[in-house]
Every structure is written in C-alpha cells, then in structure tokens.
Design a protein around this motif. Structure first.
Motif, PDB file in Angstrom:
ATOM      1  N   TRP A  58      -8.148   1.535  -5.865  1.00  0.00           N
ATOM      2  CA  TRP A  58      -7.838   2.330  -4.680  1.00  0.00           C
ATOM      3  C   TRP A  58      -7.632   1.437  -3.464  1.00  0.00           C
ATOM      4  O   TRP A  58      -6.709   1.628  -2.679  1.00  0.00           O
ATOM      5  N   ARG A  60      -6.748  -1.792  -3.325  1.00  0.00           N
ATOM      6  CA  ARG A  60      -5.513  -2.568  -3.446  1.00  0.00           C
ATOM      7  C   ARG A  60      -4.277  -1.670  -3.326  1.00  0.00           C
ATOM      8  O   ARG A  60      -3.255  -2.081  -2.798  1.00  0.00           O
ATOM      9  N   THR A  61      -4.376  -0.458  -3.829  1.00  0.00           N
ATOM     10  CA  THR A  61      -3.259   0.472  -3.735  1.00  0.00           C
ATOM     11  C   THR A  61      -2.978   0.836  -2.285  1.00  0.00           C
ATOM     12  O   THR A  61      -1.817   0.971  -1.888  1.00  0.00           O
ATOM     13  N   GLN A  62      -4.034   0.973  -1.484  1.00  0.00           N
ATOM     14  CA  GLN A  62      -3.834   1.291  -0.075  1.00  0.00           C
ATOM     15  C   GLN A  62      -3.104   0.167   0.648  1.00  0.00           C
ATOM     16  O   GLN A  62      -2.183   0.420   1.425  1.00  0.00           O
ATOM     17  N   SER A  63      -3.493  -1.084   0.394  1.00  0.00           N
ATOM     18  CA  SER A  63      -2.820  -2.192   1.072  1.00  0.00           C
ATOM     19  C   SER A  63      -1.367  -2.308   0.608  1.00  0.00           C
ATOM     20  O   SER A  63      -0.464  -2.556   1.417  1.00  0.00           O
ATOM     21  N   PHE A  64      -1.123  -2.106  -0.687  1.00  0.00           N
ATOM     22  CA  PHE A  64       0.253  -2.126  -1.181  1.00  0.00           C
ATOM     23  C   PHE A  64       1.041  -0.951  -0.613  1.00  0.00           C
ATOM     24  O   PHE A  64       2.217  -1.091  -0.273  1.00  0.00           O
ATOM     25  N   GLY A  65       0.390   0.204  -0.504  1.00  0.00           N
ATOM     26  CA  GLY A  65       1.057   1.373   0.062  1.00  0.00           C
ATOM     27  C   GLY A  65       1.470   1.148   1.514  1.00  0.00           C
ATOM     28  O   GLY A  65       2.553   1.543   1.921  1.00  0.00           O
ATOM     29  N   ARG A  66       0.591   0.505   2.305  1.00  0.00           N
ATOM     30  CA  ARG A  66       0.950   0.194   3.692  1.00  0.00           C
ATOM     31  C   ARG A  66       2.124  -0.773   3.749  1.00  0.00           C
ATOM     32  O   ARG A  66       3.050  -0.592   4.537  1.00  0.00           O
ATOM     33  N   PHE A  68       4.455  -1.193   1.441  1.00  0.00           N
ATOM     34  CA  PHE A  68       5.651  -0.484   0.982  1.00  0.00           C
ATOM     35  C   PHE A  68       6.161   0.468   2.061  1.00  0.00           C
ATOM     36  O   PHE A  68       7.363   0.553   2.300  1.00  0.00           O
ATOM     37  N   TRP A  69       5.254   1.185   2.746  1.00  0.00           N
ATOM     38  CA  TRP A  69       5.658   2.113   3.779  1.00  0.00           C
ATOM     39  C   TRP A  69       6.309   1.373   4.944  1.00  0.00           C
ATOM     40  O   TRP A  69       7.309   1.818   5.493  1.00  0.00           O
TER      41      TRP A  69
END
Length: 120
Positions: A58, A60-66, A68-69
């Motif tokens: 979760w 790592r996904t948040q940092s990747f999501g930021r 990507f966004w």
C-alpha cells in the motif's frame, strides 16, 4: 424483408467480430496486470512477511500513484514562452577513464576473436 434480416445479420456478425477483438485485447491486458500483481504480492510476502506485506504494498503503491498522477497531469511547455526566447540548457558529460559503451566492447571482442582465429 429478407434483405433487412440479411443486413441485420451482417451487422451483428461484424459487431461480434469487433467485440471479440476488443475482448481479446482487454483480456490480455487484464491477465498481464493480474500476473504482475500476484508476482508483487509474492515478492513482498517473501521479503516482509505476510503480516507486513500489505502495508508495504500500500505504501509503495501510494508513492507510485502520486508519481503516475503527476506524470498524467504534466503539460507541454507553453509555446508562447518558448517563442520569447527559450533558455538553452546543455548537459556536458565528462568521460572518465574506463567509461566504454557496449558497441565499443563488442567491436573489440570481434577484433580479438578474429585475431585469435588468424593466429590458429
């Protein structure tokens, strides 16, 4: 009336072929993404343990999501400011002793190989 049925049947067949193609492409992407997700869960499970793995995934996904966004929201530079006088940025890379690219390595390997064959 037969012509209408024939046209309707041809239209349904074409739509069916198109839908099959779209489903084939989407199914491949979904399958690939699910395989990547399972691989990530297994790697994080083995690395952090099954209790801590969901939290790490979760996080790592948040940092990747930021990332990507922000990449999605990025825009091209404004052409009006570029027309006023773009600032030129040059990157100068100094080659140090030992820096060599793969093309040079392969060329040297071929020359050495030919030299060894000629020596035989």
């Amino acid at each position: 009336m037969d012509i209408v049925a024939w046209l309707f049947s041809a239209l349904l067949t074409a739509a069916g072929v198109l839908w099959a193609l779209v489903w084939f492409l989407i199914g491949g992407w979904v399958s690939t993404l699910l395989q990547i997700a399972v691989l990530i869960v297994v790697i994080y499970g083995l690395k952090y343990g099954w209790r801590r793995a969901p939290f790490e995934i979760w996080r790592r996904t948040q940092s990747f999501g930021r990332f990507f966004w922000n990449w999605i929201r990025a825009r091209e530079p404004d052409t009006r400011t570029m027309a006023q006088g773009p600032e030129v940025i040059r990157e100068i890379r100094v080659h140090e002793f030992g820096d060599i690219n793969i093309s040079t390595v392969m060329s040297l390997a071929a020359i050495v190989g030919l030299w060894c064959v000629a020596a035989l």
